[in-house]
Design an enzyme around this catalytic site. Sequence first.
Site, PDB file in Angstrom:
ATOM      1  N   LYS A  77      13.580   6.641  27.748  1.00 45.65           N
ATOM      2  CA  LYS A  77      13.386   5.267  27.267  1.00 45.65           C
ATOM      3  C   LYS A  77      11.904   4.947  27.120  1.00 45.65           C
ATOM      4  CE  LYS A  77      17.665   3.000  28.411  1.00 45.65           C
ATOM      5  NZ  LYS A  77      18.302   1.803  28.938  1.00 45.65           N
ATOM      6  N   GLU A 106      27.482  13.364   7.422  1.00 43.97           N
ATOM      7  CA  GLU A 106      27.972  12.503   8.510  1.00 43.97           C
ATOM      8  C   GLU A 106      29.500  12.522   8.654  1.00 43.97           C
ATOM      9  OE1 GLU A 106      24.917  12.006   7.649  1.00 43.97           O
ATOM     10  OE2 GLU A 106      23.943  11.184   9.422  1.00 43.97           O
ATOM     11  N   MET A 138      21.515   2.246   5.844  1.00 44.08           N
ATOM     12  CA  MET A 138      22.327   1.925   7.025  1.00 44.08           C
ATOM     13  C   MET A 138      23.166   0.682   6.748  1.00 44.08           C
ATOM     14  SD  MET A 138      19.634   0.732   9.936  1.00 44.08           S
ATOM     15  CE  MET A 138      20.977   0.415  11.056  1.00 44.08           C
ATOM     16  N   LEU A 198      22.858 -10.950  30.287  1.00 42.82           N
ATOM     17  CA  LEU A 198      21.644 -11.073  29.478  1.00 42.82           C
ATOM     18  C   LEU A 198      21.098  -9.683  29.203  1.00 42.82           C
ATOM     19  CD1 LEU A 198      19.364 -13.148  28.431  1.00 42.82           C
ATOM     20  CD2 LEU A 198      18.068 -11.911  30.126  1.00 42.82           C
ATOM     21  N   TYR A 254      31.741  12.120   6.183  1.00 49.06           N
ATOM     22  CA  TYR A 254      32.484  11.306   5.209  1.00 49.06           C
ATOM     23  C   TYR A 254      33.176  12.221   4.182  1.00 49.06           C
ATOM     24  CZ  TYR A 254      30.249   7.139   7.188  1.00 49.06           C
ATOM     25  OH  TYR A 254      29.850   6.137   8.040  1.00 49.06           O
ATOM     26  N   TRP A 260      28.646   6.041  25.506  1.00 49.87           N
ATOM     27  CA  TRP A 260      29.168   7.392  25.716  1.00 49.87           C
ATOM     28  C   TRP A 260      28.043   8.379  26.021  1.00 49.87           C
ATOM     29  CZ3 TRP A 260      27.759  11.561  22.658  1.00 49.87           C
ATOM     30  CH2 TRP A 260      27.126  11.271  21.449  1.00 49.87           C
ATOM     31  N   ALA A 313      15.208   4.494   8.718  1.00 49.55           N
ATOM     32  CA  ALA A 313      16.064   3.342   8.444  1.00 49.55           C
ATOM     33  C   ALA A 313      15.759   2.237   9.441  1.00 49.55           C
ATOM     34  CB  ALA A 313      17.532   3.763   8.505  1.00 49.55           C
ATOM     35  N   ARG A 317      37.043  22.491   8.960  1.00 50.49           N
ATOM     36  CA  ARG A 317      37.607  21.623   9.997  1.00 50.49           C
ATOM     37  C   ARG A 317      38.619  20.605   9.443  1.00 50.49           C
ATOM     38  NH1 ARG A 317      35.693  19.681  14.837  1.00 50.49           N
ATOM     39  NH2 ARG A 317      35.916  17.464  15.290  1.00 50.49           N
ATOM     40  N   GLY A 346      26.014   1.718   2.484  1.00 51.28           N
ATOM     41  CA  GLY A 346      27.035   2.404   1.694  1.00 51.28           C
ATOM     42  C   GLY A 346      27.923   1.457   0.895  1.00 51.28           C
ATOM     43  N   ARG A 390      22.776  13.418  -0.016  1.00 52.33           N
ATOM     44  CA  ARG A 390      22.613  13.531   1.450  1.00 52.33           C
ATOM     45  C   ARG A 390      23.488  14.676   1.917  1.00 52.33           C
ATOM     46  NH1 ARG A 390      22.180   8.929   5.175  1.00 52.33           N
ATOM     47  NH2 ARG A 390      21.869   9.822   7.237  1.00 52.33           N
ATOM     48  N   CYS A 418      17.343   1.829  20.332  1.00 52.90           N
ATOM     49  CA  CYS A 418      18.345   1.337  21.299  1.00 52.90           C
ATOM     50  C   CYS A 418      19.726   1.140  20.674  1.00 52.90           C
ATOM     51  CB  CYS A 418      17.863   0.022  21.898  1.00 52.90           C
ATOM     52  SG  CYS A 418      17.755  -1.314  20.668  1.00 52.90           S
TER      53      CYS A 418
HETATM   54  P1  NAP Z   1      25.421  -5.676  34.512  1.00 48.17           P
HETATM   55  O1  NAP Z   1      25.469  -4.818  33.321  1.00 48.17           O
HETATM   56  O2  NAP Z   1      26.069  -6.989  34.496  1.00 48.17           O
HETATM   57  O3  NAP Z   1      26.007  -4.822  35.725  1.00 48.17           O
HETATM   58  C1  NAP Z   1      26.075  -5.281  37.024  1.00 48.17           C
HETATM   59  C2  NAP Z   1      26.869  -4.285  37.874  1.00 48.17           C
HETATM   60  O4  NAP Z   1      26.900  -4.783  39.194  1.00 48.17           O
HETATM   61  C3  NAP Z   1      28.286  -4.098  37.423  1.00 48.17           C
HETATM   62  O5  NAP Z   1      28.577  -2.713  37.460  1.00 48.17           O
HETATM   63  C4  NAP Z   1      29.123  -4.870  38.462  1.00 48.17           C
HETATM   64  O6  NAP Z   1      30.291  -4.101  38.601  1.00 48.17           O
HETATM   65  C5  NAP Z   1      28.226  -4.859  39.693  1.00 48.17           C
HETATM   66  N1  NAP Z   1      28.319  -6.066  40.477  1.00 48.17           N
HETATM   67  C6  NAP Z   1      28.258  -7.354  40.053  1.00 48.17           C
HETATM   68  N2  NAP Z   1      28.333  -8.210  41.082  1.00 48.17           N
HETATM   69  C7  NAP Z   1      28.429  -7.452  42.197  1.00 48.17           C
HETATM   70  C8  NAP Z   1      28.541  -7.767  43.561  1.00 48.17           C
HETATM   71  N3  NAP Z   1      28.561  -9.009  43.987  1.00 48.17           N
HETATM   72  N4  NAP Z   1      28.632  -6.732  44.435  1.00 48.17           N
HETATM   73  C9  NAP Z   1      28.627  -5.464  44.022  1.00 48.17           C
HETATM   74  N5  NAP Z   1      28.516  -5.110  42.716  1.00 48.17           N
HETATM   75  C10 NAP Z   1      28.429  -6.098  41.834  1.00 48.17           C
HETATM   76  O7  NAP Z   1      23.928  -5.959  34.902  1.00 48.17           O
HETATM   77  P2  NAP Z   1      22.675  -4.996  34.967  1.00 48.17           P
HETATM   78  O8  NAP Z   1      23.042  -3.574  35.175  1.00 48.17           O
HETATM   79  O9  NAP Z   1      21.808  -5.627  35.967  1.00 48.17           O
HETATM   80  O10 NAP Z   1      22.035  -5.126  33.545  1.00 48.17           O
HETATM   81  C11 NAP Z   1      21.526  -6.394  33.093  1.00 48.17           C
HETATM   82  C12 NAP Z   1      21.603  -6.487  31.588  1.00 48.17           C
HETATM   83  O11 NAP Z   1      20.734  -5.577  30.976  1.00 48.17           O
HETATM   84  C13 NAP Z   1      22.989  -6.186  31.067  1.00 48.17           C
HETATM   85  O12 NAP Z   1      23.288  -7.051  30.015  1.00 48.17           O
HETATM   86  C14 NAP Z   1      22.867  -4.795  30.576  1.00 48.17           C
HETATM   87  O13 NAP Z   1      23.774  -4.504  29.545  1.00 48.17           O
HETATM   88  C15 NAP Z   1      21.421  -4.748  30.108  1.00 48.17           C
HETATM   89  N6  NAP Z   1      20.924  -3.379  30.169  1.00 48.17           N
HETATM   90  C16 NAP Z   1      21.380  -2.505  29.247  1.00 48.17           C
HETATM   91  C17 NAP Z   1      20.969  -1.202  29.292  1.00 48.17           C
HETATM   92  C18 NAP Z   1      21.466  -0.224  28.274  1.00 48.17           C
HETATM   93  O14 NAP Z   1      21.184   0.919  28.346  1.00 48.17           O
HETATM   94  N7  NAP Z   1      22.221  -0.623  27.285  1.00 48.17           N
HETATM   95  C19 NAP Z   1      20.106  -0.778  30.283  1.00 48.17           C
HETATM   96  C20 NAP Z   1      19.658  -1.690  31.217  1.00 48.17           C
HETATM   97  C21 NAP Z   1      20.087  -2.997  31.163  1.00 48.17           C
HETATM   98  P3  NAP Z   1      31.513  -4.473  39.546  1.00 48.17           P
HETATM   99  O15 NAP Z   1      31.553  -5.979  39.560  1.00 48.17           O
HETATM  100  O16 NAP Z   1      32.690  -3.832  38.910  1.00 48.17           O
HETATM  101  O17 NAP Z   1      31.190  -3.862  40.856  1.00 48.17           O
HETATM  102 FE1  SF4 Z   2      18.119  -0.950  16.080  1.00 51.32          FE
HETATM  103 FE2  SF4 Z   2      16.959  -1.104  18.467  1.00 51.32          FE
HETATM  104 FE3  SF4 Z   2      15.661   0.038  16.421  1.00 51.32          FE
HETATM  105 FE4  SF4 Z   2      16.028  -2.546  16.427  1.00 51.32          FE
HETATM  106  S1  SF4 Z   2      14.837  -1.403  17.905  1.00 51.32           S
HETATM  107  S2  SF4 Z   2      16.378  -1.177  14.719  1.00 51.32           S
HETATM  108  S3  SF4 Z   2      18.022  -2.725  17.404  1.00 51.32           S
HETATM  109  S4  SF4 Z   2      17.523   0.769  17.346  1.00 51.32           S
END
Ligand code: NAP
Ligand code: SF4
Length: 736
Positions: free
Chosen positions: A435, A174, A28, A691, A176, A599, A320, A185, A66, A224, A347
């Site tokens: 999850k 993949e 990777m 955060l 490449y 996505w 990996a 394709r 790679g 591969r 993740c």
């Molecule tokens: P976030 O990603 O910052 O999202 C907060 C959401 O609330 C946004 O959609 C925002 O959109 C909305 N918002 C903010 N202030 C608001 C208000 N005053 N009134 C109404 N809507 C408001 O926070 P989170 O969803 O709580 O996640 C926390 C952290 O954990 C993030 O860093 C996130 O990336 C991470 N996390 C990641 C995953 C993942 O799958 N990658 C899963 C869970 C958590 P608008 O302001 O446009 O309305």
């Molecule tokens: Fe990557 Fe998440 Fe696995 Fe760590 S736990 S290797 S960040 S997928």
Amino acid sequence: MSFPKLLSPLPLNGGLVTLKNRVLMGSMHSGLESGSVTGGFVDLSRMGRFFARRARGGVGLIVTGGVAPNRAGWVSPFAAKMSTADEMRSHKVVTEMVGEADEECKIAMQILHSGRYGYHPLAVGPSAVKSPIGWFTPKALSSQEVHSTIDDYVNASLLAQEAGYHGVEIMGSEGYLINQFIAKRTNFRDDEWGGSYENRIRLATEIVRKVREATNPDFIIIFRLSMLDLVKGGSSWDEIVQLGKAIEAAGASIINTGIGWHEARIPTIATSVPRKGFTWVTAKMKGEVDIPLCTTNRINMPHVAEQVLQDQEADMVSMARPFLADPDFVNKALANKADEINTCIGCNQACLDHTFKGITASCLVNPESCHEDEFEKAYETVADGKRQRIAVVGAGPAGLAFSTTAARRGHNVTVFEQSSEIGGQFNMAKKIPGKEEFYETIRYFNKQLEKHDVDLQLNSRASVESLAEGGFDSVVLATGISPRTPDIPGIDHPNVLSYIDVLRDEKPVGKSVAIIGAGGIGFDVGEFLSHDKSDGIADNMNIDDYLNHWGVDKTMSQAGGLFDEDDSGARPLTSLRDITLLQRKKGKLGAGLGKTTGWIHRSQLKKMGVKMVGGVSYDKIDEDGNLHITYSVKSKSKSKDGKPSKVSEVLKVDNIVTCAGQLPLRELEEGLQARGMTVFRVGGAEEAGELDAKKAIDMATRLAIRVEDSKAGDVHVMDEGRAAKAIDFMRGILRG
Ligand code: NAP
Ligand code: SF4
């Protein structure tokens, strides 16, 4: 031995070379392949340190990230390349460090020619067809240039051999270059490299044949092979078998499995992919060739790997990311301590997402990964005079990462957790269908707490008084966050729930739901409410349901392995509830989610029938608990002032769930400071906005390795910004 097959040796090349076990650390991109330039010389010692750590951890065969055989094959400008004697010399440090770490461990260099996936103007391909994920239309190689590309693979292999590598992996999957030649394709040629399948696989077989001829008999050649393209215009199963046989005849030592092109829109490695979700593909190839077959994708624990081998689906297993999460994976399996493995949760947040942003990879659950030089102190026992009594408030990801690392170094750590279990936000994340791997992280931390004698006080709410009277040298606040309550008229209606009510407290939720906020948690809640319930065991995720949902045809009756769009074979799951996901920002929802997983979350919810509306304003919640919103619509007839028309709508819902971000929880801080105590903040208590668990664990671990030398309030974070900005700047120039 608990994993007898996995840990048994594997002879290769007719017995001329033997792997000590059947674990291949898969290739990777880590960002370490390009090294750093000092005095005109490329220094690859960080890469060497990274792999040496894995060699010490017991892996049988390592494959590097790679490395291009020529400039046209670069993944991005000035990416790793092996075509000169200087480049060969710079790799010696890698093979020497691995050899010193474990002379039985083998290491192969991956030769990757990116073809049309190259993010640079020198990109080439079989035909001038731009990739849907690329920036540049590749130049079609002339027949003569194809020959010289083969010579470049041979040259790279010979240089790799001279640098001390035990073999090479020829990247043929993949999507490449080699894969681009194989698939209709992307290959529209009518010379000896295009047209019939035999012509299209000629590049692959010629490379293997010529590398075999040029290198030593014990040199390992891994090919591969894309066994499931997951794109229209990919190979049929009969063609894939034909290729496998031709690659064996050309002299490969191992055939490794490739699943899906990068441009495929089917998740293949994300956490929502069931464990060993694609080993059935390698199993189909068993019996067709005699050389060892290696399988891959979402194998992250030794019992899963062992099962694959016991079921004779493959002869060895590639992992990996699990080696980013835990370099000692194999040794822990050998010592019957699999419960101490820090499991990769799939993740992608710190590995692939970093790579796509041009940042050196790391690992969400193991920030030391690829940053071994910065974390050397993590293994040093703290000097006697500096040993501290430390109180940690909160046993979420940050509190756990701090306390286990600090205790391992010899500090005397007590953790106060007000709930009855450790894990904090991970206890909510683990309930989201797809999850379930978060259960493993909690298991790992429980084991570490026990192993390093951390004094864990559950159901214990720390106060300023109790901490002040406890005789602690310092206090680490890992108290996390509180959910933000959005300021909307009627928000205190009883039908309004926070995500904590839903995920942690499992309060009943009706059939129709509006979700306010479309960040990571809004998407997670959408997923949670769409399904019945997570079964809680990652091993039990149903592979056939998953494949049907995403339209993967296990019978592979169509070339590429996908059902036709109108084929009744594809059976996407649909949501249990009528869900609308909302945000105030215009543009696509979930734009801030991970580069390589956002996505997936979006198309998953779309498939489930979740409605997504951006650019809304929340007007009020009425006495019946319905949500009144206003948003713009694109229409031909604009309003009188020329702006898009505004639509007001009442969402008649049973419940509204707020997922509107977070605020830091720091209620103890002032009182402790007033008493003159040394206080540190980690995780959400330090920074709630933006955060995530990656930052929380990284920040807490960095504090834990130097807490005795830190001043109150010091915060230590990974510097990922500068590299990413430089890459963005460079991409801007290239695009322009
Ligand atoms: P976030 O990603 O910052 O999202 C907060 C959401 O609330 C946004 O959609 C925002 O959109 C909305 N918002 C903010 N202030 C608001 C208000 N005053 N009134 C109404 N809507 C408001 O926070 P989170 O969803 O709580 O996640 C926390 C952290 O954990 C993030 O860093 C996130 O990336 C991470 N996390 C990641 C995953 C993942 O799958 N990658 C899963 C869970 C958590 P608008 O302001 O446009 O309305
Ligand atoms: Fe990557 Fe998440 Fe696995 Fe760590 S736990 S290797 S960040 S997928």
